[in-house]
Design a protein around this motif. Structure first.
Motif, mmCIF file in Angstrom:
data_model
loop_
_atom_site.group_PDB
_atom_site.id
_atom_site.type_symbol
_atom_site.label_atom_id
_atom_site.label_comp_id
_atom_site.label_asym_id
_atom_site.label_seq_id
_atom_site.Cartn_x
_atom_site.Cartn_y
_atom_site.Cartn_z
ATOM 1 N N MET A 1 0.844 -1.197 0.000
ATOM 2 C CA MET A 1 0.000 0.000 0.000
ATOM 3 C C MET A 1 0.881 1.250 0.000
ATOM 4 S SD MET A 1 -2.744 1.254 2.863
ATOM 5 C CE MET A 1 -3.838 -0.123 2.686
ATOM 6 N N GLY A 2 0.626 2.205 -0.881
ATOM 7 C CA GLY A 2 1.416 3.423 -0.945
ATOM 8 C C GLY A 2 0.902 4.448 0.051
ATOM 9 N N ALA A 3 1.663 5.603 0.189
ATOM 10 C CA ALA A 3 1.274 6.628 1.158
ATOM 11 C C ALA A 3 -0.072 7.242 0.806
ATOM 12 C CB ALA A 3 2.351 7.708 1.208
ATOM 13 N N GLY A 4 -0.313 7.437 -0.478
ATOM 14 C CA GLY A 4 -1.572 8.021 -0.928
ATOM 15 C C GLY A 4 -2.764 7.163 -0.560
ATOM 16 N N GLU A 5 -2.596 5.807 -0.724
ATOM 17 C CA GLU A 5 -3.703 4.896 -0.405
ATOM 18 C C GLU A 5 -4.003 4.926 1.089
ATOM 19 O OE1 GLU A 5 -3.623 0.997 -2.848
ATOM 20 O OE2 GLU A 5 -1.588 1.714 -2.690
ATOM 21 N N GLY A 6 -2.900 4.991 1.919
ATOM 22 C CA GLY A 6 -3.078 5.010 3.370
ATOM 23 C C GLY A 6 -3.835 6.251 3.809
ATOM 24 N N LEU A 7 -3.478 7.401 3.243
ATOM 25 C CA LEU A 7 -4.148 8.661 3.576
ATOM 26 C C LEU A 7 -5.612 8.587 3.154
ATOM 27 C CD1 LEU A 7 -3.956 11.589 4.544
ATOM 28 C CD2 LEU A 7 -3.299 12.257 2.222
ATOM 29 N N PHE A 8 -5.822 8.048 1.963
ATOM 30 C CA PHE A 8 -7.174 7.950 1.423
ATOM 31 C C PHE A 8 -8.059 7.103 2.347
ATOM 32 C CE2 PHE A 8 -10.213 6.209 -1.813
ATOM 33 C CZ PHE A 8 -10.857 7.399 -2.038
ATOM 34 N N SER A 9 -7.539 5.939 2.795
ATOM 35 C CA SER A 9 -8.340 5.080 3.663
ATOM 36 C C SER A 9 -8.534 5.732 5.030
ATOM 37 C CB SER A 9 -7.697 3.706 3.817
ATOM 38 O OG SER A 9 -6.380 3.844 4.297
ATOM 39 N N GLY A 10 -7.519 6.552 5.479
ATOM 40 C CA GLY A 10 -7.663 7.249 6.751
ATOM 41 C C GLY A 10 -8.757 8.293 6.686
ATOM 42 N N VAL A 11 -8.840 9.015 5.570
ATOM 43 C CA VAL A 11 -9.872 10.041 5.393
ATOM 44 C C VAL A 11 -11.243 9.389 5.363
ATOM 45 C CG1 VAL A 11 -10.773 11.722 3.741
ATOM 46 C CG2 VAL A 11 -8.334 11.675 4.243
ATOM 47 N N LEU A 12 -11.304 8.195 4.770
ATOM 48 C CA LEU A 12 -12.598 7.528 4.610
ATOM 49 C C LEU A 12 -13.119 6.911 5.912
ATOM 50 C CD1 LEU A 12 -12.460 5.529 1.265
ATOM 51 C CD2 LEU A 12 -13.954 7.437 1.837
ATOM 52 N N SER A 13 -12.224 6.656 6.863
ATOM 53 C CA SER A 13 -12.617 5.832 8.005
ATOM 54 C C SER A 13 -13.810 6.395 8.791
ATOM 55 C CB SER A 13 -11.422 5.641 8.939
ATOM 56 O OG SER A 13 -11.005 6.914 9.406
ATOM 57 N N LYS A 14 -13.897 7.742 8.994
ATOM 58 C CA LYS A 14 -15.008 8.299 9.772
ATOM 59 C C LYS A 14 -16.312 8.302 8.971
ATOM 60 C CE LYS A 14 -12.663 11.197 13.121
ATOM 61 N NZ LYS A 14 -12.420 12.555 13.587
ATOM 62 N N SER A 15 -16.177 8.727 7.711
ATOM 63 C CA SER A 15 -17.397 8.805 6.913
ATOM 64 C C SER A 15 -17.918 7.421 6.533
ATOM 65 C CB SER A 15 -17.145 9.626 5.645
ATOM 66 O OG SER A 15 -16.105 9.026 4.907
ATOM 67 N N ALA A 16 -17.042 6.376 6.626
ATOM 68 C CA ALA A 16 -17.465 5.027 6.253
ATOM 69 C C ALA A 16 -18.500 4.477 7.223
ATOM 70 C CB ALA A 16 -16.248 4.098 6.198
ATOM 71 N N VAL A 17 -18.649 5.121 8.427
ATOM 72 C CA VAL A 17 -19.635 4.670 9.407
ATOM 73 C C VAL A 17 -21.040 4.818 8.838
ATOM 74 C CG1 VAL A 17 -20.631 5.142 11.682
ATOM 75 C CG2 VAL A 17 -18.155 5.199 11.363
ATOM 76 N N VAL A 18 -21.289 5.919 8.134
ATOM 77 C CA VAL A 18 -22.627 6.175 7.597
ATOM 78 C C VAL A 18 -23.025 5.124 6.559
ATOM 79 C CG1 VAL A 18 -24.088 7.822 6.387
ATOM 80 C CG2 VAL A 18 -22.492 8.615 8.140
ATOM 81 N N PRO A 19 -22.155 4.866 5.562
ATOM 82 C CA PRO A 19 -22.525 3.821 4.617
ATOM 83 C C PRO A 19 -22.764 2.477 5.289
ATOM 84 C CG PRO A 19 -20.692 5.084 3.764
ATOM 85 C CD PRO A 19 -20.938 5.554 5.163
ATOM 86 N N ARG A 20 -22.012 2.166 6.354
ATOM 87 C CA ARG A 20 -22.201 0.885 7.035
ATOM 88 C C ARG A 20 -23.582 0.827 7.675
ATOM 89 N NH1 ARG A 20 -18.150 0.460 11.198
ATOM 90 N NH2 ARG A 20 -16.645 0.387 9.516
ATOM 91 N N VAL A 21 -24.005 1.943 8.300
ATOM 92 C CA VAL A 21 -25.340 2.008 8.905
ATOM 93 C C VAL A 21 -26.396 1.846 7.823
ATOM 94 C CG1 VAL A 21 -26.975 3.535 10.061
ATOM 95 C CG2 VAL A 21 -24.615 3.413 10.866
ATOM 96 N N ALA A 22 -26.170 2.540 6.699
ATOM 97 C CA ALA A 22 -27.118 2.440 5.584
ATOM 98 C C ALA A 22 -27.163 1.022 5.048
ATOM 99 C CB ALA A 22 -26.706 3.409 4.481
ATOM 100 N N ARG A 23 -25.979 0.385 4.986
ATOM 101 C CA ARG A 23 -25.905 -0.991 4.475
ATOM 102 C C ARG A 23 -26.665 -1.944 5.393
ATOM 103 N NH1 ARG A 23 -20.561 -0.831 3.393
ATOM 104 N NH2 ARG A 23 -19.995 -1.946 5.281
ATOM 105 N N ASP A 24 -26.472 -1.759 6.730
ATOM 106 C CA ASP A 24 -27.175 -2.611 7.693
ATOM 107 C C ASP A 24 -28.685 -2.430 7.593
ATOM 108 O OD1 ASP A 24 -24.778 -3.529 8.513
ATOM 109 O OD2 ASP A 24 -24.688 -2.373 10.375
ATOM 110 N N ALA A 25 -29.101 -1.150 7.413
ATOM 111 C CA ALA A 25 -30.541 -0.871 7.291
ATOM 112 C C ALA A 25 -31.101 -1.526 6.039
ATOM 113 C CB ALA A 25 -30.767 0.645 7.245
ATOM 114 N N LEU A 26 -30.327 -1.420 4.943
ATOM 115 C CA LEU A 26 -30.765 -2.045 3.688
ATOM 116 C C LEU A 26 -30.869 -3.558 3.836
ATOM 117 C CD1 LEU A 26 -28.881 -0.219 0.800
ATOM 118 C CD2 LEU A 26 -31.344 -0.545 1.019
ATOM 119 N N ARG A 27 -29.901 -4.121 4.562
ATOM 120 C CA ARG A 27 -29.915 -5.575 4.770
ATOM 121 C C ARG A 27 -31.140 -5.981 5.583
ATOM 122 N NH1 ARG A 27 -24.662 -6.818 6.939
ATOM 123 N NH2 ARG A 27 -23.891 -6.686 4.826
ATOM 124 N N SER A 28 -31.479 -5.162 6.603
ATOM 125 C CA SER A 28 -32.656 -5.469 7.424
ATOM 126 C C SER A 28 -33.925 -5.435 6.585
ATOM 127 C CB SER A 28 -32.775 -4.470 8.572
ATOM 128 O OG SER A 28 -31.648 -4.532 9.384
#
Ligand SMILES: [Zn+2]
Length: 184
Positions: A1-28
């Motif tokens: 993994m390069g430095a850019g990919e690591g930064l990108f995944s770090g930026v995504l980590s907080k906002s990824a909570v919302v899609p996970r909640v949406a995904r769980d709701a969709l699954r329900s």
């Protein structure tokens, strides 16, 4: 993994909570519309990848007493380390064979669905049964090696059911999987 990919995944980590909640709701919602059904019939059950009580009762799991080499069940218990007449008359080129269940009824149906109807999700359930019937062989082994499929058959079927079972078995037993070790 390069430095850019690591930064990108770090930026995504907080906002990824919302899609996970949406995904769980969709699954329900999906489960409300399409509740899990038994892996062998169409009865609704509480969990995915499991059997209803009726189908579960139909499975004839192979347990002792059985031939120590071929794993063929005996009607009566003849004592420890007893070998069947078949194994004596025609000794196989392996040390021991074990089968999880008798190939009949629901068990036969599940095998057929895994092999010919692309129901690869059944492999996890069946691998757990294999582990239950392993007689200590899996915990004592160094690795799991699936039986390879002929390339023509693999192209037609698009997956190797043995490799699917081996993958789940290796994961459940925490053993290394050597998927490409044998060639047919
Ligand atoms: Zn069922």
């Amino acid at each position: 993994m390069g430095a850019g990919e690591g930064l990108f995944s770090g930026v995504l980590s907080k906002s990824a909570v919302v899609p996970r909640v949406a995904r769980d709701a969709l699954r329900s919602v999906f489960r409300m519309i399409y509740p899990p059904t038994c892996a062998a019939c169409t009865r609704m059950i509480g969990a995915e990848g499991a059997l209803c009580p009726e189908c579960w009762r139909d499975i004839v799991f192979i347990e002792r007493p059985y031939c120590e080499i071929l794993g063929i069940p005996f009607v009566r218990d003849h004592g420890e380390n007893i070998v069947s007449a078949e194994a004596i008359a025609d000794p196989p080129p392996f040390d021991r064979l074990r089968a999880a269940a008798s190939h009949q009824g629901v068990a036969r149906k599940l095998v057929h669905r895994l092999k010919y109807q692309d129901r690869t999700e059944l492999a996890r359930l069946m691998a757990l049964w294999m582990l239950r019937a392993d007689d200590g062989a899996v915990s004592a082994c160094d690795c799991i090696v699936p039986v390879p499929l002929h390339c023509y058959r693999f192209l037609r079927r698009r997956f190797n059911q043995s490799a699917e079972l081996a993958r789940h078995l290796a994961r459940a037993a925490d053993k290394p999987l050597l998927a490409g070790t044998l060639l047919r």
